[in-house]
Design an enzyme around this catalytic site. Sequence first.
Site, short mmCIF file in Angstrom:
data_model
loop_
_atom_site.label_atom_id
_atom_site.label_comp_id
_atom_site.label_asym_id
_atom_site.label_seq_id
_atom_site.Cartn_x
_atom_site.Cartn_y
_atom_site.Cartn_z
NE ARG A 21 41.12 32.92 32.72
CZ ARG A 21 40.70 34.07 33.26
NH1 ARG A 21 41.33 34.56 34.31
NH2 ARG A 21 39.67 34.72 32.75
CG ASP A 33 38.70 32.49 30.13
OD1 ASP A 33 39.73 31.84 30.41
OD2 ASP A 33 38.48 33.62 30.60
CB CYS A 55 32.91 35.64 32.16
SG CYS A 55 32.77 35.45 30.36
CO CO Z 1 34.43 34.00 29.73
#
Ligand code: CO
Length: 211
Positions: A46, A44, A101
Amino acid sequence: MTPYEKLLAGNKAWAKKQQADDPAFFDRLSSIQTPDFLWIGCSDSRVPADKITGTQPGEIFVHRNIANMVVHTDVNLLSVLDFAVNHLKINHVIVCGHYGCGGIKAAMSNIDYKPVLNMWLRNIKDVYHDYRDELNAIADEELRADRLVELNVHEQVTHLSQTSIIQRAWQHDNGPHLHGWVYRLKDGLIKPVLEMLPGSAIDPLYIYEDL
Ligand code: CO
């Protein structure tokens, strides 16, 4: 400026600032890396390991995949772990998941993501399966996903302790420490959920002899 040209311009500006702030920085890091941490995190965008921990290049060795999984047949993850433990001699392995997530949520759905993603998400579905009584008792879907994020981190740290790589290092080098963390996108804070020190209990089924 195209989006990718923006990245290259950003790189020039960063290199200039780094050189100004710490003139020896590039000379120091170009010859050797001596990180003390291996980070196993989610891909991810972020959740960048160095940004959220306030660390610099050279401090964390990083492996990232969807939902920060430790899959015992994953040659990529295992070779990173082997190199980090046996060559870099890192003292801490951190599995860091994050609330919200997408991989965890996808695994909780019944959507067909096609063979490759289905295969990867299956590893997360199996974690859900192991804890389904606890998870099914949580009515709110968001809270249930958040709890699975925590349980998944717990499970992946356990998987690390089940590798011969970690067991051999625990026996001969008394390290590394294993950590399970969860990062919260909403406030940027990390919550530690689990720590396994050398000598921690391992299910006898997974213990290797004569390491
Ligand atoms: Co994730």
